[in-house]
Write a protein that holds these residues in place. Structure first.
Motif, PDB file in Angstrom:
ATOM      1  N   ALA A  82       4.294  11.623   8.178  1.00  0.00           N
ATOM      2  CA  ALA A  82       5.200  10.863   7.311  1.00  0.00           C
ATOM      3  C   ALA A  82       5.286   9.426   7.814  1.00  0.00           C
ATOM      4  N   GLY A  83       5.200   8.465   6.903  1.00  0.00           N
ATOM      5  CA  GLY A  83       5.286   7.050   7.253  1.00  0.00           C
ATOM      6  C   GLY A  83       3.955   6.391   7.526  1.00  0.00           C
ATOM      7  N   ALA A  84       2.871   7.188   7.657  1.00  0.00           N
ATOM      8  CA  ALA A  84       1.546   6.615   7.919  1.00  0.00           C
ATOM      9  C   ALA A  84       0.941   6.061   6.641  1.00  0.00           C
ATOM     10  N   SER A  85       0.192   4.958   6.760  1.00  0.00           N
ATOM     11  CA  SER A  85      -0.509   4.389   5.618  1.00  0.00           C
ATOM     12  C   SER A  85      -1.582   5.359   5.134  1.00  0.00           C
ATOM     13  N   LEU A  86      -1.718   5.464   3.824  1.00  0.00           N
ATOM     14  CA  LEU A  86      -2.786   6.274   3.235  1.00  0.00           C
ATOM     15  C   LEU A  86      -3.969   5.343   2.988  1.00  0.00           C
ATOM     16  N   THR A  87      -5.129   5.687   3.548  1.00  0.00           N
ATOM     17  CA  THR A  87      -6.272   4.781   3.499  1.00  0.00           C
ATOM     18  C   THR A  87      -7.533   5.493   3.017  1.00  0.00           C
ATOM     19  N   VAL A  88      -8.423   4.703   2.424  1.00  0.00           N
ATOM     20  CA  VAL A  88      -9.736   5.186   2.012  1.00  0.00           C
ATOM     21  C   VAL A  88     -10.781   4.222   2.568  1.00  0.00           C
ATOM     22  N   PHE A  89     -12.020   4.651   2.512  1.00  0.00           N
ATOM     23  CA  PHE A  89     -13.132   3.806   2.967  1.00  0.00           C
ATOM     24  C   PHE A  89     -13.721   3.121   1.739  1.00  0.00           C
ATOM     25  N   TYR A  90     -13.699   1.792   1.695  1.00  0.00           N
ATOM     26  CA  TYR A  90     -14.128   1.060   0.504  1.00  0.00           C
ATOM     27  C   TYR A  90     -15.641   0.973   0.332  1.00  0.00           C
ATOM     28  N   LEU A  91     -16.380   0.969   1.439  1.00  0.00           N
ATOM     29  CA  LEU A  91     -17.799   0.612   1.379  1.00  0.00           C
ATOM     30  C   LEU A  91     -18.701   1.802   1.662  1.00  0.00           C
ATOM     31  N   PRO A  92     -19.987   1.694   1.275  1.00  0.00           N
ATOM     32  CA  PRO A  92     -20.920   2.788   1.571  1.00  0.00           C
ATOM     33  C   PRO A  92     -21.036   3.015   3.073  1.00  0.00           C
ATOM     34  N   ARG A  93     -20.962   4.265   3.498  1.00  0.00           N
ATOM     35  CA  ARG A  93     -21.006   4.583   4.930  1.00  0.00           C
ATOM     36  C   ARG A  93     -22.369   4.330   5.557  1.00  0.00           C
ATOM     37  N   VAL A  94     -23.413   4.221   4.742  1.00  0.00           N
ATOM     38  CA  VAL A  94     -24.744   4.046   5.310  1.00  0.00           C
ATOM     39  C   VAL A  94     -24.953   2.641   5.858  1.00  0.00           C
TER      40      VAL A  94
ATOM     41  N   GLY B 217       0.815  -1.204   0.000  1.00  0.00           N
ATOM     42  CA  GLY B 217       0.000   0.000   0.000  1.00  0.00           C
ATOM     43  C   GLY B 217       0.848   1.253   0.000  1.00  0.00           C
ATOM     44  N   TYR B 218       0.174   2.396  -0.139  1.00  0.00           N
ATOM     45  CA  TYR B 218       0.863   3.680  -0.132  1.00  0.00           C
ATOM     46  C   TYR B 218       1.007   4.201   1.287  1.00  0.00           C
ATOM     47  N   VAL B 219       2.170   4.814   1.549  1.00  0.00           N
ATOM     48  CA  VAL B 219       2.387   5.525   2.807  1.00  0.00           C
ATOM     49  C   VAL B 219       2.832   6.945   2.458  1.00  0.00           C
ATOM     50  N   ALA B 220       2.591   7.844   3.369  1.00  0.00           N
ATOM     51  CA  ALA B 220       2.993   9.243   3.154  1.00  0.00           C
ATOM     52  C   ALA B 220       4.507   9.345   3.264  1.00  0.00           C
ATOM     53  N   SER B 221       5.150   9.961   2.275  1.00  0.00           N
ATOM     54  CA  SER B 221       6.611  10.135   2.322  1.00  0.00           C
ATOM     55  C   SER B 221       6.980  11.403   3.093  1.00  0.00           C
ATOM     56  N   LYS B 222       5.979  12.247   3.353  1.00  0.00           N
ATOM     57  CA  LYS B 222       6.196  13.452   4.162  1.00  0.00           C
ATOM     58  C   LYS B 222       4.872  13.797   4.832  1.00  0.00           C
ATOM     59  N   ARG B 223       4.893  14.744   5.753  1.00  0.00           N
ATOM     60  CA  ARG B 223       3.666  15.185   6.418  1.00  0.00           C
ATOM     61  C   ARG B 223       2.744  15.818   5.378  1.00  0.00           C
ATOM     62  N   LEU B 224       1.475  15.414   5.394  1.00  0.00           N
ATOM     63  CA  LEU B 224       0.483  15.916   4.442  1.00  0.00           C
ATOM     64  C   LEU B 224      -0.608  16.661   5.198  1.00  0.00           C
TER      65      LEU B 224
ATOM     66  N   ASN C  89      -5.165   1.135   0.997  1.00  0.00           N
ATOM     67  CA  ASN C  89      -5.865   0.163   1.826  1.00  0.00           C
ATOM     68  C   ASN C  89      -7.118   0.761   2.457  1.00  0.00           C
ATOM     69  N   HIS C  90      -8.008  -0.149   2.875  1.00  0.00           N
ATOM     70  CA  HIS C  90      -9.267   0.245   3.510  1.00  0.00           C
ATOM     71  C   HIS C  90      -9.047   0.562   4.990  1.00  0.00           C
ATOM     72  N   SER C  91      -9.803   1.535   5.479  1.00  0.00           N
ATOM     73  CA  SER C  91      -9.885   1.798   6.912  1.00  0.00           C
ATOM     74  C   SER C  91     -11.286   2.299   7.223  1.00  0.00           C
ATOM     75  N   CYS C  92     -11.801   1.903   8.388  1.00  0.00           N
ATOM     76  CA  CYS C  92     -13.095   2.434   8.827  1.00  0.00           C
ATOM     77  C   CYS C  92     -12.952   3.898   9.252  1.00  0.00           C
ATOM     78  N   HIS C  93     -11.717   4.343   9.492  1.00  0.00           N
ATOM     79  CA  HIS C  93     -11.419   5.742   9.835  1.00  0.00           C
ATOM     80  C   HIS C  93     -10.318   6.224   8.894  1.00  0.00           C
ATOM     81  N   PRO C  94     -10.648   6.376   7.599  1.00  0.00           N
ATOM     82  CA  PRO C  94      -9.612   6.683   6.601  1.00  0.00           C
ATOM     83  C   PRO C  94      -9.055   8.094   6.748  1.00  0.00           C
ATOM     84  N   ASN C  95      -7.843   8.263   6.219  1.00  0.00           N
ATOM     85  CA  ASN C  95      -7.245   9.598   6.226  1.00  0.00           C
ATOM     86  C   ASN C  95      -7.283  10.233   4.831  1.00  0.00           C
TER      87      ASN C  95
END
Length: 202
Positions: free
Chosen positions: A182-194, A13-20, A153-159
């Motif tokens: 920096a170094g944290a995984s970049l995540t999205v929420f895969y599923l409908p929030r409802v 997965g992707y991680v942040a290479s610097k503070r975003l 990657n998926h997270s229930c609390h994505p960044n």
């Protein structure tokens, strides 16, 4: 940056290479494949694999998807990460009972006719067809299949959040939703929030 050994998702997965900062644009991407009209709003089924194999860039898409979770290597070698506890094997077994040999064989033949092969130049087999369906289900988003977005990657609390393509445009954006160190995984929420938590888990 893309990292191949993460303790989450498929291990990659992707991680942040610097503070975003919040709102930072991290990806702009067009889908490598959009869904066939018959699949919109429906559970993805083997029709989507047929659509993939008939795509003008089918060879490239299939080979790129070897790295999608579950990877071709893991399925071929019956490897399930500890956190999946046999989930991939169970899903593959379920698909084998759900789709007839004739349905899958037809797609094996279609791949052969269209010159679609694995990265190592071997022909696609029945297991490859079913793994493609599983990879589409795990990695596909409502607007299609994305090469780079699939590595988030998926997270229930994505960044991060994926923004749907604007009307008349093909590309999607991914932006951070809060400060990411920096170094944290970049995540999205895969599923409908409802959906309820129980429904999402199912």
């Amino acid at each position: 940056k893309l990292v191949s050994e993460l303790p989450v998702g498929g291990g990659k997965g992707y991680v942040a290479s610097k503070r975003l900062e919040p709102g930072t644009l991290i990806l702009v991407e067009e889908p490598m494949m959009e869904w066939p009209p018959e699949q919109l709003g429906q559970e993805l089924d083997i029709l989507s694999v047929r659509h993939l194999l008939e795509h003008p860039n089918a060879l490239r898409i299939v080979q790129d998807m070897e790295d999608f979770h579950p990877t071709k290597e893991n399925v071929d070698n019956h490897i399930d990460s500890e956190d999946n506890q046999g989930q991939i094997s169970k899903m593959m077994t379920m698909l084998q009972t759900q789709y007839t040999g004739a349905q899958v064989s037809e797609l094996v033949d279609l791949a052969n006719e269209n010159g679609v092969q694995s990265r190592n130049s071997s022909p696609l087999l029945s297991n490859d067809i079913l793994r493609l369906l599983l990879a589409l289900r795990y990695n596909g988003l409502e607007s299609g299949v994305y090469r780079d977005v699939a590595m988030l990657n998926h997270s229930c609390h994505p960044n991060c959040t994926k923004i749907l393509p604007p009307v008349g445009q093909a590309y999607s954006e991914v932006r951070t939703t809060r400060t990411v160190q920096a170094g944290a995984s970049l995540t999205v929420f895969y599923l409908p929030r409802v959906q309820s938590h129980a429904s999402r888990r199912k």
